[in-house]
Design a protein around this motif. Structure first.
Motif, short mmCIF file in Angstrom:
data_model
loop_
_atom_site.label_atom_id
_atom_site.label_comp_id
_atom_site.label_asym_id
_atom_site.label_seq_id
_atom_site.Cartn_x
_atom_site.Cartn_y
_atom_site.Cartn_z
N LEU A 181 1.00 -0.92 -0.19
CA LEU A 181 -0.13 0.19 -0.04
C LEU A 181 0.50 1.05 -0.06
N LEU A 182 1.91 0.85 0.73
CA LEU A 182 2.77 2.34 0.99
C LEU A 182 3.49 2.55 -0.54
N THR A 183 3.99 1.08 -1.35
CA THR A 183 4.00 1.28 -2.45
C THR A 183 3.40 2.36 -3.16
N ALA A 184 2.42 1.93 -3.15
CA ALA A 184 0.90 2.32 -3.90
C ALA A 184 0.91 3.72 -4.40
N LEU A 185 1.25 4.28 -3.19
CA LEU A 185 1.07 5.49 -3.12
C LEU A 185 2.01 6.68 -3.59
N THR A 186 3.10 5.37 -3.03
CA THR A 186 4.35 6.44 -3.69
C THR A 186 4.58 6.20 -5.18
N VAL A 187 4.41 6.09 -5.80
CA VAL A 187 4.20 5.50 -7.59
C VAL A 187 3.19 6.23 -7.76
N VAL A 188 1.94 6.69 -6.98
CA VAL A 188 1.52 7.47 -7.75
C VAL A 188 1.47 8.99 -7.69
N LEU A 189 2.11 9.47 -6.46
CA LEU A 189 3.22 10.38 -6.42
C LEU A 189 4.04 10.96 -7.41
N ALA A 190 4.64 9.60 -7.43
CA ALA A 190 6.08 9.49 -8.16
C ALA A 190 5.41 10.25 -9.74
N MET A 191 4.35 9.82 -10.07
CA MET A 191 3.78 10.28 -12.01
C MET A 191 4.41 10.81 -12.36
N LYS A 192 4.04 12.41 -11.15
CA LYS A 192 4.25 13.67 -11.56
C LYS A 192 5.69 13.87 -12.27
N LEU A 193 6.57 13.23 -11.06
CA LEU A 193 8.18 13.65 -11.48
C LEU A 193 8.96 13.58 -12.40
N VAL A 194 8.61 11.37 -12.76
CA VAL A 194 8.95 10.67 -13.95
C VAL A 194 8.82 10.39 -14.59
N GLY A 195 6.78 10.15 -14.81
CA GLY A 195 6.19 9.84 -15.62
C GLY A 195 5.59 8.33 -15.35
N ILE A 196 4.98 7.72 -15.48
CA ILE A 196 4.41 6.53 -14.97
C ILE A 196 5.34 5.32 -15.64
N MET A 197 6.04 5.57 -16.94
CA MET A 197 6.57 4.57 -17.53
C MET A 197 8.04 4.58 -16.75
N LEU A 198 8.60 6.10 -16.47
CA LEU A 198 10.16 5.47 -15.63
C LEU A 198 9.94 5.58 -13.96
N ILE A 199 8.90 5.27 -13.59
CA ILE A 199 9.01 5.39 -11.67
C ILE A 199 9.26 4.16 -11.38
N SER A 200 9.72 2.96 -12.38
CA SER A 200 10.09 1.56 -11.41
C SER A 200 11.58 2.40 -11.00
N ALA A 201 12.58 3.00 -11.67
CA ALA A 201 13.93 3.56 -11.77
C ALA A 201 14.00 4.29 -10.07
N LEU A 202 13.19 4.83 -9.90
CA LEU A 202 13.23 5.28 -8.65
C LEU A 202 13.40 4.75 -7.58
N LEU A 203 12.63 3.57 -7.28
CA LEU A 203 11.98 2.54 -6.78
C LEU A 203 13.60 1.42 -6.52
N ILE A 204 13.88 1.18 -8.04
CA ILE A 204 15.27 0.23 -8.01
C ILE A 204 16.85 0.97 -8.06
N LEU A 205 17.04 2.19 -8.89
CA LEU A 205 18.54 2.52 -8.41
C LEU A 205 18.54 2.66 -7.46
N PRO A 206 18.51 3.66 -6.78
CA PRO A 206 18.81 4.58 -5.79
C PRO A 206 19.54 3.29 -4.57
N SER A 207 18.21 2.45 -4.38
CA SER A 207 18.65 1.37 -3.47
C SER A 207 19.68 0.52 -4.00
N SER A 208 19.57 -0.08 -5.07
CA SER A 208 20.53 -0.78 -5.96
C SER A 208 21.88 -0.43 -5.74
N ALA A 209 21.84 0.69 -5.60
CA ALA A 209 22.96 1.33 -6.05
C ALA A 209 24.02 1.81 -4.59
N ALA A 210 23.17 2.49 -3.29
CA ALA A 210 23.33 2.19 -1.78
C ALA A 210 23.91 0.83 -1.61
#
Length: 274
Positions: free
Chosen positions: A184-213
């Motif tokens: 549910l928290l992920t769903a909230l985040t995805v909806v919030l982030a859609m204006k930031l990078v767009g629906i097509m690229l949201i998963s990048a924000l979830l995956i790349l910073p955490s994978s780098a860390a």
């Protein structure tokens, strides 16, 4: 155009504030999702968000008000993914694929009924952080604060199911409820982030910073802090670079995130050789 002049614009101030908050949110949740091998749930829910935005536009909900349609739809679908894995004996990736394809199909039909792919729908597909309104910033602040408080309150339970769900269940943790909370928290985040990078690229924000860390940090708390820091750096750096170079902001943020991930992998390799 220098940095001080860029910062003097209201749209830049709104973009940097909302972008940084959402970057922190995505990075923190991404650490749990990547370790639980649920990182693609962000991509699946993004496709559902496409359908929910098409529904919002069909019902004449525009800009920030579209969130009031998208949020409940995407949250229900996130729970649907969990139920499919628990009751229909469907694997996680298959459940994400089923809900994802359903979201895209319904979105295309609704967009067709609404007169085709309008400029508004394309703005959600590819994002435009520089067009974030004051109402959207306020909504981002409230929802980000709420989500981070919930993560803090249920931190130990979330860590327990992330590293060993079976042991967490034996220890008395209601793993089903905590898993539902995470999606549910992920769903909230995805909806919030859609204006930031767009629906097509949201998963990048979830995956790349955490994978780098995860390449560099030792200890889970350090990983969370480092992932949040890298996410904010990518958003701020990508936003400035896009304005100065006159290129799409969402795509620039994603590319910068990928470069940081590449540097983290390279740094880990160097450290291993010493």
């Amino acid at each position: 155009m220098d940095i001080a002049e860029i910062l003097s614009y209201g749209f830049m101030q709104r973009a940097l504030l909302a972008g940084s908050l959402i970057a922190v949110l995505c990075a923190v949740l991404g650490c749990f999702l990547v370790l639980r091998r649920l990182s693609l749930i962000g991509d699946g829910l993004a496709h559902v968000t496409f359908g929910s935005v098409a529904l919002a536009l069909l019902l004449k909900f525009y800009a920030a008000s579209a969130l009031f349609v998208s949020l409940p739809v995407v949250m229900l679908c996130s729970l649907g993914i969990l139920k499919l894995t628990e009751r229909a004996r469907v694997t996680g990736d298959a459940a994400i694929g089923i809900v994802s394809s359903l979201g895209i199909a319904i979105g295309v039909i609704l967009a067709s009924l609404g007169g085709g792919f309008t400029a508004d729908l394309f703005s959600y597909l590819f994002g435009n952080i520089l067009a974030i309104s004051r109402a959207e910033v306020l909504l981002a602040v409230v929802l980000c604060t709420t989500v981070l408080l919930l993560v803090t309150f249920f931190y130990h339970e979330l860590v327990a199911i992330t590293f060993n769900e079976e042991l967490a269940r034996i220890s008395g943790i209601r793993t089903g409820r905590i898993s539902s909370l995470l999606v549910l928290l992920t769903a909230l985040t995805v909806v919030l982030a859609m204006k930031l990078v767009g629906i097509m690229l949201i998963s990048a924000l979830l995956i790349l910073p955490s994978s780098a860390a995860l390449q560099l940090a030792r200890g889970f708390r350090t990983t969370l802090v480092l992932a949040a820091l890298l996410g904010v750096i990518a958003v701020i750096g990508g936003t400035f670079a896009s304005v100065m170079l006159n290129i799409p902001t969402g795509a620039t943020i994603v590319l910068l995130n990928f470069m940081i991930f590449g540097l983290a992998c390279f740094g880990k390799r160097l450290l291993a050789q010493e």
